[in-house]
Design an enzyme around this catalytic site. Structure first.
Site, PDB file in Angstrom:
ATOM      1  N   GLY A  18       0.788  -1.233   0.000  1.00 36.48           N
ATOM      2  CA  GLY A  18       0.000   0.000   0.000  1.00 36.48           C
ATOM      3  C   GLY A  18       0.813   1.273   0.000  1.00 36.48           C
ATOM      4  N   ASP A  38       7.805  -3.640   8.815  1.00 33.93           N
ATOM      5  CA  ASP A  38       6.459  -4.207   8.697  1.00 33.93           C
ATOM      6  C   ASP A  38       6.436  -5.462   9.552  1.00 33.93           C
ATOM      7  OD1 ASP A  38       4.104  -3.799   6.245  1.00 33.93           O
ATOM      8  OD2 ASP A  38       4.010  -5.592   7.493  1.00 33.93           O
ATOM      9  N   TYR A 153     -12.660   4.237  13.420  1.00 26.20           N
ATOM     10  CA  TYR A 153     -11.547   4.650  12.565  1.00 26.20           C
ATOM     11  C   TYR A 153     -11.388   6.168  12.587  1.00 26.20           C
ATOM     12  CZ  TYR A 153      -8.683   5.179   8.343  1.00 26.20           C
ATOM     13  OH  TYR A 153      -7.692   5.505   7.446  1.00 26.20           O
ATOM     14  N   ASP A 187      -6.685   3.088  -3.550  1.00 25.66           N
ATOM     15  CA  ASP A 187      -6.751   1.710  -4.034  1.00 25.66           C
ATOM     16  C   ASP A 187      -5.526   0.949  -3.546  1.00 25.66           C
ATOM     17  OD1 ASP A 187      -7.286  -0.613  -5.374  1.00 25.66           O
ATOM     18  OD2 ASP A 187      -7.501   0.299  -7.348  1.00 25.66           O
ATOM     19  N   ARG A 211     -17.935   8.463  -4.051  1.00 26.86           N
ATOM     20  CA  ARG A 211     -17.739   9.527  -3.064  1.00 26.86           C
ATOM     21  C   ARG A 211     -16.530  10.410  -3.380  1.00 26.86           C
ATOM     22  NH1 ARG A 211     -16.149   6.141   2.443  1.00 26.86           N
ATOM     23  NH2 ARG A 211     -13.921   5.870   2.057  1.00 26.86           N
TER      24      ARG A 211
END
Length: 251
Positions: A18, A38, A153, A187, A211
């Site tokens: 990402g 990570d 969140y 994405d 949106r």
């Protein structure tokens, strides 16, 4: 090779995929010495295959012991990008105590741990270089805007803005800058996972796209120019800010 980040030591968390992965690669290509961390060793291995000059370390950002050990091992940083996070789905009635604790630990408390561990070295580095930069991952879903089924969140990402501004205010006179990146809908593998788990994945993807006033999802490459800017000396007069890259959602 560009040298916008030449000779800078930059650490990126959640760098396996990402935005974190794309940011680590972008920083390396701008001349930085990148330390990518990570919890997923498999994704870190593929990162090294793509960009061999990046140094990778397995790290659980919810483990203070691991963080402190890494801080002692690495050189003093010029830049720290706290990118790790988790998106909880549900209204306030759907949030369990466990959900609340986990989301705050990963989305907020991990940043507090990372900053506490690496900031002392960054202060020393700033004495020599004149500036050092902390970048925290927030979101347009924060105090900036509310979204359905994103209560937890959004709450954590609003807390990130408070943390960011507090750190910025405390250390601004030492050349330490602290800002927050607030993306729109990007994405990423995480988003694709949420779409796939929806009752109607096709409709879910359409809703995510709808949106965005620009009519598409953001890509990770829409985010990395802002990341590089905020970690570079080009943003030396920018601190305590929440910078939106949201495709016009919050217009």
């Amino acid at each position: 090779m560009s040298v916008r980040l030449n000779n800078k030591n930059i650490l990126v968390s959640a760098a396996g995929q990402g935005i974190g992965r794309a940011s680590a690669i972008a920083c390396a290509r701008e001349g930085a010495r990148v330390f990518a961390v990570d919890i997923n060793e498999a994704t870190l291995a593929t990162l090294v295959e793509e960009c061999p000059e990046i140094q990778v370390h397995k790290l659980d950002v919810c483990d203070r012991g691991q963080i402190n050990a890494l801080a002692e091992k690495l050189p003093q940083l010029d830049g720290l990008f706290n990118c790790a996070g988790f998106v909880h789905h549900g209204s306030v009635l759907d949030i369990s105590e466990e959900d609340w604790t986990f989301s705050f630990d990963l989305n907020v408390t991990s940043m507090y741990r990372m900053i506490q561990a690496f900031l002392p070295g960054m202060r020393e580095r700033a004495k020599v270089q004149g500036t050092a930069s902390i970048l925290n991952m927030s979101s347009m879903a924060s105090s900036l805007k509310g979204f359905p089924v994103r209560t937890l969140y959004g709450t954590t990402k609003a807390a990130v803005l408070g943390l960011t501004k507090g750190v910025a205010a405390d250390f601004v006179q030492e050349g330490i800058r602290c800002n927050a990146l607030c993306p729109g809908t990007v994405d990423t593998p995480s988003l694709r996972g949420r779409i796939a788990s929806a009752p109607d994945p096709v409709e879910a993807e359409k809703n995510f796209i709808a949106r965005q006033p620009m009519g598409r999802l953001a890509t990770v490459d829409d985010m990395t120019p802002m990341v590089v800017y905020l970690l570079s000396d080009e943003s030396r007069f920018v601190s305590g800010q929440a910078l939106l890259v949201d495709g016009g959602v919050t217009i």
